[in-house]
Scaffold this active site. Structure first.
Site, PDB file in Angstrom:
ATOM      1  N   LYS A 110     -61.283  -0.101   1.303  1.00  0.00           N
ATOM      2  CA  LYS A 110     -61.541   1.210   1.903  1.00  0.00           C
ATOM      3  C   LYS A 110     -62.915   1.212   2.576  1.00  0.00           C
ATOM      4  O   LYS A 110     -63.068   1.683   3.701  1.00  0.00           O
ATOM      5  CB  LYS A 110     -61.461   2.317   0.842  1.00  0.00           C
ATOM      6  CG  LYS A 110     -60.029   2.632   0.436  1.00  0.00           C
ATOM      7  CD  LYS A 110     -59.942   3.496  -0.814  1.00  0.00           C
ATOM      8  CE  LYS A 110     -58.485   3.621  -1.259  1.00  0.00           C
ATOM      9  NZ  LYS A 110     -58.326   4.304  -2.555  1.00  0.00           N
TER      10      LYS A 110
ATOM     11  N   GLN B 113     -61.530   7.392  -7.299  1.00  0.00           N
ATOM     12  CA  GLN B 113     -60.511   6.338  -7.422  1.00  0.00           C
ATOM     13  C   GLN B 113     -59.788   6.461  -8.760  1.00  0.00           C
ATOM     14  O   GLN B 113     -60.411   6.531  -9.812  1.00  0.00           O
ATOM     15  CB  GLN B 113     -61.190   4.962  -7.284  1.00  0.00           C
ATOM     16  CG  GLN B 113     -60.225   3.797  -7.299  1.00  0.00           C
ATOM     17  CD  GLN B 113     -59.294   3.762  -6.078  1.00  0.00           C
ATOM     18  OE1 GLN B 113     -59.704   4.055  -4.965  1.00  0.00           O
ATOM     19  NE2 GLN B 113     -58.043   3.404  -6.303  1.00  0.00           N
TER      20      GLN B 113
ATOM     21  N   ASP C  20     -58.389  12.780  -0.128  1.00  0.00           N
ATOM     22  CA  ASP C  20     -57.260  12.111  -0.797  1.00  0.00           C
ATOM     23  C   ASP C  20     -56.078  13.079  -0.958  1.00  0.00           C
ATOM     24  O   ASP C  20     -54.984  12.663  -1.334  1.00  0.00           O
ATOM     25  CB  ASP C  20     -57.712  11.623  -2.183  1.00  0.00           C
ATOM     26  CG  ASP C  20     -57.338  10.173  -2.430  1.00  0.00           C
ATOM     27  OD1 ASP C  20     -56.805   9.533  -1.500  1.00  0.00           O
ATOM     28  OD2 ASP C  20     -57.577   9.677  -3.542  1.00  0.00           O
TER      29      ASP C  20
END
Ligand code: NDP
Length: 289
Positions: free
Chosen positions: A53, A97, A123
C-alpha cells in the site's frame, strides 16, 4: 469455452493513472494527499499488504506513513493514535490494518474503527460508511468490493437483471459486495458456511464473487457456462504459492470471465484505496461510488 481473464494488474495501472492526475490537480492547489496506515503487531501477511500500500501510494504522489505499534498495544493507545490522526490536517485517509492483534477484543476493534473520522474512512469500514452504502448515500466504499465492481465494468460484464451469487458475508468483502451488485440492479444471493447446496446456488449465477478463504473451493462444474467469476480469496498452499477460492484451470474452461490469483482482485483493492485517498483529499467522499 476459455474465459476472458480479467487482468487486475493492468486495470490497477489504469486506476493509478487517474489517481495520479487527480493528485497533480490537488498539488496545483497546494494539497498533498496523505494516507496513514496503522499497523499493530507483526502478522506477516499484514506486513506485506501494508508495504505494498505504501509503495503504490508513493508511486501516485500520495504521502503515506505507517504508524507501527507493538502486538501488545492497548485498545486505549490505538484509540489515541486514531484520534491524533483524525486531528492531523496532513492526513486525509486513515486505515487501520486488520486483523488487529489477538489482545484487542472484537468490541474494542469495533470502537477503534468507529473512532475514525468518516471523512477519512478510506477503507469504507466505519458504520457510517457502511450505512451510507445501505442507504444509497455518498460515502467511501470498501476497497475490495469497489475494485471488483470496476473489474466487471471494465470488461463490460452486464449486471442489471442478472443473477449474482456472493460467497462470503464478511463486513469487509461479502456484505458490501452484495450491496454494490444490488445497487447495480443484479438479483443477489449471499451464501455462507450454513448455505444449503452451495454448488446449486452458484450454478444459477451469471456473476459469482468468491470471498471465502478456502483454497480452490469453487470447481468448474459449479459454474454456469459463460458466467463472470471474481476470485477474492488469497490462500497460501503448503508449497508456499498463492491460490484463490476458485479452481482456476477448471473454472477458466467454463466461465466467460475470470480473475486470476495473484494479479486479480489484490492489485485492484490497493488501487481503490488510492482512489479513495485522492477523493478524501479533494473533499469528495461522495465520488467514491
Ligand atoms: P472472512 O473469514 O471474514 O469471511 C469468510 C466468509 O466465507 C464467511 O462469511 C464464511 O461464512 C464463508 N465461508 C466459510 N466457509 C465456507 C464454506 N465452506 N462455504 C460457504 N461459505 C463459507 O473472510 P474475508 O471476507 O475477510 O476474506 C475472504 C477471502 O478473501 C480470504 O481468503 C481473504 O484473504 C481474501 N481477501 C482478499 C482481499 C484482496 O484484496 N484480494 C481483501 C480481503 C480479503 P460464515 O459467515 O457463515 O462464517
Amino acid at each position: 469455452m476459455a474465459a476472458e481473464i480479467i487482468d487486475g494488474r493492468a486495470l490497477a495501472r489504469a486506476v493509478r493513472r487517474e489517481v495520479k492526475a487527480r493528485v497533480s490537480e490537488l498539488a496545483g492547489r497546494g494539497v498533498v494527499p496523505g494516507l496513514a496506515v496503522v499497523l499493530a503487531g507483526d502478522d506477516p501477511a499484514s506486513q506485506i499488504y501494508v508495504r505494498s500500500k505504501a509503495k503504490m501510494a508513493a508511486r501516485v504522489g500520495i504521502a503515506a506513513r505507517t504508524v507501527r505499534l507493538p502486538a501488545e498495544v492497548s485498545a486505549g493507545d490505538l484509540l489515541a493514535v486514531v484520534e491524533r490522526l483524525n486531528a492531523d490536517e496532513a492526513v486525509h485517509g486513515i486505515l487501520v490494518q486488520l486483523p488487529l492483534p489477538a489482545g484487542i477484543s472484537p468490541e474494542d476493534a469495533g470502537r477503534i474503527l468507529r473512532a475514525i473520522d468518516p471523512a477519512k474512512d478510506v477503507d469504507g469500514l466505519h458504520p457510517a460508511s457502511l450505512g451510507a452504502l445501505v442507504a444509497g448515500e455518498p460515502g467511501f466504499v470498501a476497497c475490495t468490493p469497489s475494485g471488483c465492481m470496476r473489474m466487471l465494468a471494465a470488461h463490460g460484464v452486464p449486471i442489471e437483471g442478472k443473477r449474482a451469487v456472493v460467497i462470503g458475508r464478511s463486513t469487509i468483502v461479502g456484505k458490501p459486495m452484495a450491496l454494490l451488485l444490488l445497487a447495480a440492479h443484479a438479483t443477489v444471493t449471499v451464501c455462507h458456511s450454513r448455505t444449503a447446496d452451495l454448488k446449486a446456488r452458484v450454478r444459477e449465477a451469471d456473476i459469482v464473487v468468491a470471498a471465502v478463504g478456502r483454497p480452490q473451493m469453487v470447481r468448474g462444474d459449479w459454474i454456469k457456462p459463460g458466467a463472470a467469476v471474481i476470485d477474492v480469496g488469497i490462500n497460501r498452499t503448503p508449497e508456499g504459492t498463492l491460490v484463490g477460492d476458485v479452481h482456476f484451470a477448471e473454472v477458466a474452461a467454463v466461465a466467460g470471465h475470470l480473475t486470476p490469483v495473484p494479479g486479480g482482485v489484490g492489485p485492484m483493492t490497493i488501487a481503490s484505496l488510492l482512489h479513495n485517498v485522492s477523493l478524501a483529499a479533494a473533499g469528495r467522499p461522495g465520488g467514491a461510488r
